[in-house]
Design a protein around this motif. Structure first.
Motif, mmCIF file in Angstrom:
data_model
loop_
_atom_site.group_PDB
_atom_site.id
_atom_site.type_symbol
_atom_site.label_atom_id
_atom_site.label_comp_id
_atom_site.label_asym_id
_atom_site.label_seq_id
_atom_site.Cartn_x
_atom_site.Cartn_y
_atom_site.Cartn_z
ATOM 1 N N THR A 123 -15.653 0.899 -8.360
ATOM 2 C CA THR A 123 -16.149 -0.458 -8.589
ATOM 3 C C THR A 123 -15.023 -1.467 -8.409
ATOM 4 N N ASN A 124 -15.416 -2.729 -8.238
ATOM 5 C CA ASN A 124 -14.422 -3.795 -8.100
ATOM 6 C C ASN A 124 -13.552 -3.894 -9.344
ATOM 7 N N GLY A 125 -14.189 -3.952 -10.516
ATOM 8 C CA GLY A 125 -13.450 -4.094 -11.768
ATOM 9 C C GLY A 125 -12.631 -2.881 -12.129
ATOM 10 N N GLY A 126 -13.044 -1.715 -11.623
ATOM 11 C CA GLY A 126 -12.329 -0.487 -11.938
ATOM 12 C C GLY A 126 -11.302 -0.098 -10.895
ATOM 13 N N THR A 127 -10.963 -1.036 -10.015
ATOM 14 C CA THR A 127 -9.925 -0.804 -9.004
ATOM 15 C C THR A 127 -8.685 -1.567 -9.433
ATOM 16 N N GLU A 128 -7.615 -0.840 -9.790
ATOM 17 C CA GLU A 128 -6.460 -1.473 -10.427
ATOM 18 C C GLU A 128 -5.171 -0.739 -10.084
ATOM 19 N N ILE A 129 -4.064 -1.444 -10.223
ATOM 20 C CA ILE A 129 -2.763 -0.835 -10.002
ATOM 21 C C ILE A 129 -2.451 0.100 -11.161
ATOM 22 N N VAL A 130 -1.857 1.246 -10.866
ATOM 23 C CA VAL A 130 -1.476 2.190 -11.913
ATOM 24 C C VAL A 130 -0.159 1.747 -12.540
ATOM 25 N N LYS A 131 0.816 1.478 -11.683
ATOM 26 C CA LYS A 131 2.123 1.047 -12.184
ATOM 27 C C LYS A 131 2.919 0.372 -11.072
ATOM 28 N N ASP A 132 3.590 -0.725 -11.424
ATOM 29 C CA ASP A 132 4.493 -1.399 -10.482
ATOM 30 C C ASP A 132 5.846 -0.708 -10.616
ATOM 31 N N ILE A 133 6.018 0.407 -9.914
ATOM 32 C CA ILE A 133 7.201 1.259 -10.062
ATOM 33 C C ILE A 133 8.479 0.522 -9.701
ATOM 34 N N ASN A 134 8.450 -0.191 -8.590
ATOM 35 C CA ASN A 134 9.596 -1.004 -8.174
ATOM 36 C C ASN A 134 9.189 -2.459 -8.353
ATOM 37 N N SER A 135 9.505 -3.003 -9.513
ATOM 38 C CA SER A 135 9.008 -4.324 -9.896
ATOM 39 C C SER A 135 9.352 -5.388 -8.862
ATOM 40 N N GLY A 136 8.339 -6.198 -8.520
ATOM 41 C CA GLY A 136 8.536 -7.254 -7.535
ATOM 42 C C GLY A 136 7.891 -6.905 -6.214
ATOM 43 N N PRO A 137 8.054 -7.760 -5.213
ATOM 44 C CA PRO A 137 7.324 -7.629 -3.948
ATOM 45 C C PRO A 137 7.814 -6.537 -3.001
ATOM 46 N N VAL A 138 8.969 -5.926 -3.296
ATOM 47 C CA VAL A 138 9.485 -4.892 -2.389
ATOM 48 C C VAL A 138 8.602 -3.656 -2.408
ATOM 49 N N GLY A 139 8.189 -3.221 -3.595
ATOM 50 C CA GLY A 139 7.318 -2.059 -3.726
ATOM 51 C C GLY A 139 8.063 -0.743 -3.694
ATOM 52 N N SER A 140 7.433 0.293 -4.243
ATOM 53 C CA SER A 140 8.054 1.619 -4.281
ATOM 54 C C SER A 140 7.713 2.457 -3.052
ATOM 55 N N ASN A 141 6.728 1.974 -2.253
ATOM 56 C CA ASN A 141 6.359 2.635 -0.996
ATOM 57 C C ASN A 141 6.061 4.122 -1.173
ATOM 58 N N GLY A 142 5.198 4.433 -2.122
ATOM 59 C CA GLY A 142 4.826 5.818 -2.375
ATOM 60 C C GLY A 142 4.172 6.471 -1.169
ATOM 61 N N THR A 143 4.497 7.734 -0.945
ATOM 62 C CA THR A 143 3.907 8.493 0.150
ATOM 63 C C THR A 143 3.631 9.927 -0.300
ATOM 64 N N GLU A 144 2.834 10.627 0.486
ATOM 65 C CA GLU A 144 2.571 12.059 0.315
ATOM 66 C C GLU A 144 1.972 12.397 -1.051
ATOM 67 N N LEU A 145 0.954 11.660 -1.474
ATOM 68 C CA LEU A 145 0.263 11.994 -2.722
ATOM 69 C C LEU A 145 -0.262 13.427 -2.645
ATOM 70 N N THR A 146 0.165 14.248 -3.602
ATOM 71 C CA THR A 146 -0.146 15.678 -3.589
ATOM 72 C C THR A 146 -0.619 16.122 -4.967
ATOM 73 N N LEU A 147 -1.762 16.790 -5.036
ATOM 74 C CA LEU A 147 -2.286 17.297 -6.305
ATOM 75 C C LEU A 147 -1.553 18.561 -6.710
ATOM 76 N N PHE A 148 -1.045 18.563 -7.953
ATOM 77 C CA PHE A 148 -0.353 19.736 -8.479
ATOM 78 C C PHE A 148 -0.372 19.680 -9.999
ATOM 79 N N ASP A 149 -0.820 20.743 -10.615
ATOM 80 C CA ASP A 149 -0.794 20.873 -12.074
ATOM 81 C C ASP A 149 -1.451 19.679 -12.766
#
Length: 228
Positions: A123-149
């Motif tokens: 849903t629109n309301g249920g779409t949200e950021i989990v965490k601003d890992i690298n605070s500010g506009p640079v971003g943490s640029n997460g890649t390779e999301l992998t399910l484990f444990d």
């Protein structure tokens, strides 16, 4: 290509409508355009088709919102934008769609937070950021999301530790650095995450042994160089 309720969903261009979402029941008459998301002959550039909560979620572009998260139930009326994550015509360019529990996780870009980890319940309301890992506009640029444990593991940069191994249980508090493999600002360049048995394996450099094979059980202590 992806299957939902005995129909095949895919992206294709018929030479008139551009690259759009199509579906097929396996017959010529049942192979039809679901929706022309970007009007005219321009392409909506469908990407990352993923089945979640009985619908097809994907990345698509239109002129008003740019490249954002969309959902389709297989009908024209039920093919809609989930949320304009990066408001306006600037794209959020979502990627890495991965399901964990009751949410769909992905990486998206916003003007204020850069590329960070997001989640959606569809849903629109249920779409949200989990965490601003690298605070500010640079971003943490997460890649390779992998399910484990029962968690998501990925490569990210918090601006302090370089590109290292992170994990998330889907909460702000549970999104943490697993280990600063190359201590300090040095980047371990974590990549190629794969699960084998009870371990997560990946390539990384600790600044001493070079770029080698590492393994992790999800803990800092259990994240170790497998062999130099």
């Amino acid at each position: 290509l992806i299957v939902l309720d005995n129909e095949l969903f895919f992206r294709a261009s018929d030479g008139v409508n551009g690259d759009e979402l199509w579906k097929s029941d396996g017959t010529p008459s049942g192979t039809v355009l679901v929706k022309n998301i970007r009007s005219g002959g321009l392409s909506s550039a469908i990407r990352n088709l993923t089945i979640f909560n009985g619908a097809v979620f994907f990345r698509a572009t239109n002129d008003g919102t740019g490249s954002e998260l969309w959902v389709s139930d297989g009908t024209t009326e039920g093919t809609v934008l989930v949320k304009d994550i990066n408001p306006g015509s600037t794209a959020s360019n979502i990627s890495e769609l991965t399901i964990l529990g009751s949410h769909l996780y992905f990486v998206a870009m916003t003007e204020n937070e850069g590329r960070e980890l997001w989640r959606s319940d569809g849903t629109n309301g249920g779409t949200e950021i989990v965490k601003d890992i690298n605070s500010g506009p640079v971003g943490s640029n997460g890649t390779e999301l992998t399910l484990f444990d029962n968690a998501l593991y990925f490569s990210a940069n918090d601006g302090l530790s370089g590109v290292e191994l992170w994990k998330s249980d889907g909460t702000f508090e549970g999104t943490v650095l697993v280990k600063d493999i190359w201590s300090g600002l040095g980047s371990a360049a974590v990549a190629n995450l794969n699960v084998v048995g009870s371990k997560l394996y990946f390539a990384a450099s600790d600044g001493v042994s070079g770029f080698d094979l590492w393994s992790s059980d999800g803990s800092e202590l259990g994240t170790q160089l497998l062999k130099n």
